[in-house]
Scaffold this active site. Structure first.
Site, short mmCIF file in Angstrom:
data_model
loop_
_atom_site.label_atom_id
_atom_site.label_comp_id
_atom_site.label_asym_id
_atom_site.label_seq_id
_atom_site.Cartn_x
_atom_site.Cartn_y
_atom_site.Cartn_z
N ASP A 1 -38.34 -97.51 -11.65
CA ASP A 1 -38.80 -97.19 -10.11
C ASP A 1 -38.83 -98.87 -9.57
O ASP A 1 -38.49 -99.82 -10.30
CB ASP A 1 -40.12 -96.88 -9.82
CG ASP A 1 -41.05 -97.47 -10.67
OD1 ASP A 1 -41.45 -97.20 -11.73
OD2 ASP A 1 -41.93 -98.26 -9.76
N HIS B 1 -33.83 -93.79 -17.63
CA HIS B 1 -34.43 -93.60 -16.22
C HIS B 1 -34.34 -94.88 -15.74
O HIS B 1 -35.40 -95.59 -15.72
CB HIS B 1 -35.81 -92.72 -16.25
CG HIS B 1 -36.24 -92.48 -15.03
ND1 HIS B 1 -35.93 -91.15 -14.63
CD2 HIS B 1 -37.04 -92.96 -14.29
CE1 HIS B 1 -36.44 -91.14 -13.56
NE2 HIS B 1 -37.25 -92.36 -13.27
N ASP C 1 -31.86 -89.08 -24.64
CA ASP C 1 -31.25 -89.98 -24.06
C ASP C 1 -30.70 -89.50 -22.65
O ASP C 1 -29.54 -89.17 -22.40
CB ASP C 1 -30.32 -90.65 -24.81
CG ASP C 1 -29.14 -91.81 -23.64
OD1 ASP C 1 -29.89 -92.39 -23.14
OD2 ASP C 1 -28.23 -92.09 -24.35
N GLU D 1 -37.59 -93.93 -19.85
CA GLU D 1 -37.49 -95.04 -18.79
C GLU D 1 -37.42 -96.25 -19.37
O GLU D 1 -37.48 -96.49 -20.60
CB GLU D 1 -38.71 -94.80 -17.99
CG GLU D 1 -38.58 -95.51 -16.67
CD GLU D 1 -39.42 -95.15 -15.54
OE1 GLU D 1 -40.55 -94.38 -15.75
OE2 GLU D 1 -39.75 -95.92 -14.45
#
Ligand code: 9MR
Ligand code: ZN
Length: 601
Positions: free
Chosen positions: A210, A535, A574, A583
């Site tokens: 993020d 991610h 994965d 992530e």
């Protein structure tokens, strides 16, 4: 005064208990396929940065082994009794050895045999071959095998830079984004003058997959980079990862300074420090840094963030002093101002992130577990204040501080410490100080605690099929936790030199570089069959098949991964939607950089 709480592995489940899906949109994982990835590898093959490749039956550290360290390979139980180490070019055997009898690995349910070729020390490129079974990936034996690991780990940080244009290459792939998040950040949640003023929080690194920026995790990650520099500056001076060069500072410290500079902006006028810069709801999984248009806000301050800020600024003042005394002075001043705030605070400040729930026109809360309502990197422990005290004392040698520290040091060191157990970091940093005014009894007690933890790590390493220092603990970010054991081993070896402590170090790196149940590297762009679908929004949002390089993925997570938990050692997939095992995050990369740094020639 500082108190001590344990918290150990409750971390992973904490987010779930709170009903949060940190690392993704709050409402659900968002599995999707990167349509730009070439599809259609043949059955039994996996996509790698160089095309489709079949996994190898013999699992090794696919980057390489240091000549003087342990060298292990592992395969599924077979009829074979022997193995050969082949020269990769001539394919001639340079060593033959016996495989171990097969033994069950309870973590994965697989019966395994092991090849030990530690006695072979000649530099070169090799592979392990087992008749009737097959071969390993190629790897190096050499004194500098970890140089590329360290460089790539730092390149990973470079790629996480926020607020400036980023451009890097790996092989023929070119990764880039223009300056992002230049509006960081809205002050509407801040009180008083801070809430009214314009306050720039631009810069630093994106925390993970993020784009948030969290004071506690930034400070925690920086501690690993700065400690690595103190321990290995001669070798790290040679790590050049910044495209175009860094300027005056060595690349390693220039990279760390990017995040330190941003942390200054997190400090508010009263000295307290904002917990994070974040959004209400995470952008979709393939939103690039520059197309992320959501409003980002400074969170109110927290004690955790303020204390971690004190710690890392005081530490930075020590580390940067020989190279930039003015900067060191600025860091120390900021630390002192933040500490003065803590000293005057009546009660601990919690981040209070829960007043932002997105509502629809009728006032109905649309997102009851919105990201920003989640206390990311918030722990109730007070060991953050202990860490702050230790670093401040190392900067100012205040005897009163030392007395407080010595009455509050933890009596044990978690083998699996993470961002929520900075008391362990405090103890390590206390022990590394050379200040003669420390109480010999306190030093002995802290050393004993450290050595006990390192001994457990060694025992775990010996008992684990793949030499994992944290044994069968598989939870959110376990790869970072695993590599962090290297810091404990190294620190313990400094106070009580022990060959076993040294031997266990490189085995942790072996694990993330391919000596694991998947036979795959877990660092993007590095080693054999590295992750292709982490991610990581910048990777999903661009058109390059391979993800941004140098990023360590979280690793097997049997507690709350989308993969079955009965064999937790296999709980990694994965896939881009699996933010619980796939992530990336700066605290994991920092552990990788630290672990590799101490193994450079
Ligand atoms: O690394 C964090 C892990 O220790 C926690 O168990 C998990 C749930 O709280 O959160 C992880 O950190 C995430 C952070 O909260 C938000 N950005 C992504 C981080 C990595 O997944
Ligand atoms: Zn950004």
């Amino acid at each position: 005064m500082f108190g001590r709480t344990s918290g150990l592995i409750g971390l992973a489940s904490l987010g779930l208990m709170l009903g949060c899906d940190p690392g993704s949109s709050p409402d659900a994982p968002q599995p999707y396929v990167n349509s730009t990835l070439p599809q259609g590898c043949a059955t039994g093959e996996l996509l790698s940065p160089t095309g489709c490749v079949a996994p190898k039956p013999v699992r090794v550290n696919s980057v390489g082994y240091l000549p003087e360290r342990m060298k292990l390979a592992t395969l599924r139980a077979s009829k074979a009794k022997t193995f050969d180490l082949l020269d990769a070019k001539t394919r001639k055997s340079v060593l033959s050895g016996k495989l171990t009898a097969s033994a069950l690995d309870p973590d994965t349910g697989e019966s395994l045999q092991r090849a030990d070729f530690s006695s072979f020390k000649t530099p070169g490129r090799y592979l392990v071959s087992v008749a009737g079974v097959g071969e390993s990936a190629e790897f190096a034996i050499g004194g500098a095998v970890y140089a590329e690991v360290a460089r790539l780990a730092m390149l990973g940080f470079y790629g996480q830079r926020c607020g400036s244009a980023v451009e890097l290459t790996l092989g023929s792939a070119k990764y880039a984004h223009a300056a992002c998040h230049l509006a960081d950040a809205s002050t509407e949640l801040l009180a008083g003058a801070d809430g009214k003023s314009k306050h720039s929080g631009v810069g630093g690194w994106h925390d993970a997959g993020d784009y948030g920026k969290y004071t506690a995790n930034a400070a925690f990650s920086l501690a690993f980079l700065l400690r690595a520099w103190e321990e290995s500056s001669a070798a790290l001076g040679g790590i050049k990862h910044i495209p175009g060069g860094a300027g005056k500072l060595p690349d390693w410290l220039a990279e760390a300074k990017v995040q330190l500079d941003q942390l200054f902006t997190m400090q508010l006028t009263d000295g307290s420090v904002s917990h994070q810069i974040g959004v209400e709801v995470f952008p979709a999984g393939d939103v690039t840094p520059t197309s992320d248009g959501d409003t980002r806000r400074f969170a109110p301050p927290s004690t955790v963030a303020t204390a971690d800020f004190v710690a890392i600024m005081a530490m930075a003042s020590r580390v940067y002093k020989p190279l930039d005394a003015a900067y060191a002075g600025k860091c120390l001043k900021a630390a002192e101002v933040a500490q003065a705030f803590l000293d005057g605070a009546a009660a601990p400040l919690r981040p209070k992130l829960d007043h932002l729930g997105r509502t629809d026109a009728s006032g109905k809360v649309l997102c009851s577990s919105c990201w920003f309502t989640h206390d990311a990197y918030f722990s109730e422990t007070q060991d953050d204040e202990l860490w702050a005290a230790v670093e401040l004392w190392r900067a100012n040698h205040d005897p009163k501080l030392l007395t407080r520290i010595e009455s509050s040091l933890p009596s044990s060191v978690s083998v699996n410490f993470d961002w929520a157990q900075v008391g362990d970091l405090a103890l390590l940093e206390y022990l590394s100080a050379s200040d003669p005014s420390r109480s010999p009894a306190a030093v002995t007690a802290a050393s004993d605690a450290l050595v006990a933890s390192a001994t457990t790590i060694v025992n775990n390493t010996k008992a684990s099929a793949y030499g994992r220092g944290i044994g069968a603990m598989y939870y959110w970010g376990s790869n970072g936790v695993l590599l962090r054991t290297v810091m404990i081993l190294r620190a313990a070896n400094a106070v009580r030199p022990t060959p076993d402590f040294v031997a266990a170090e490189s085995q942790q790196l072996d694990y993330v570089l391919g000596h694991n149940a998947f036979g795959r590297s877990m660092v993007t762009g590095l080693g054999f069959l590295p992750p292709m679908n982490p991610h990581h929004r910048p990777s999903s949002g661009d058109s390059i098949p391979a993800p941004w390089p140098g990023l360590l993925i979280g690793g097997p997570n049997g507690q709350d991964s989308s993969v079955s938990a009965s064999t937790p050692g296999l709980a990694w997939s994965d896939t881009v939607g699996d933010f619980r095992s796939n992530e990336v995050a700066i605290n994991w990369n920092a552990a990788l950089a630290y672990a590799a740094a101490g193994l450079l020639p």
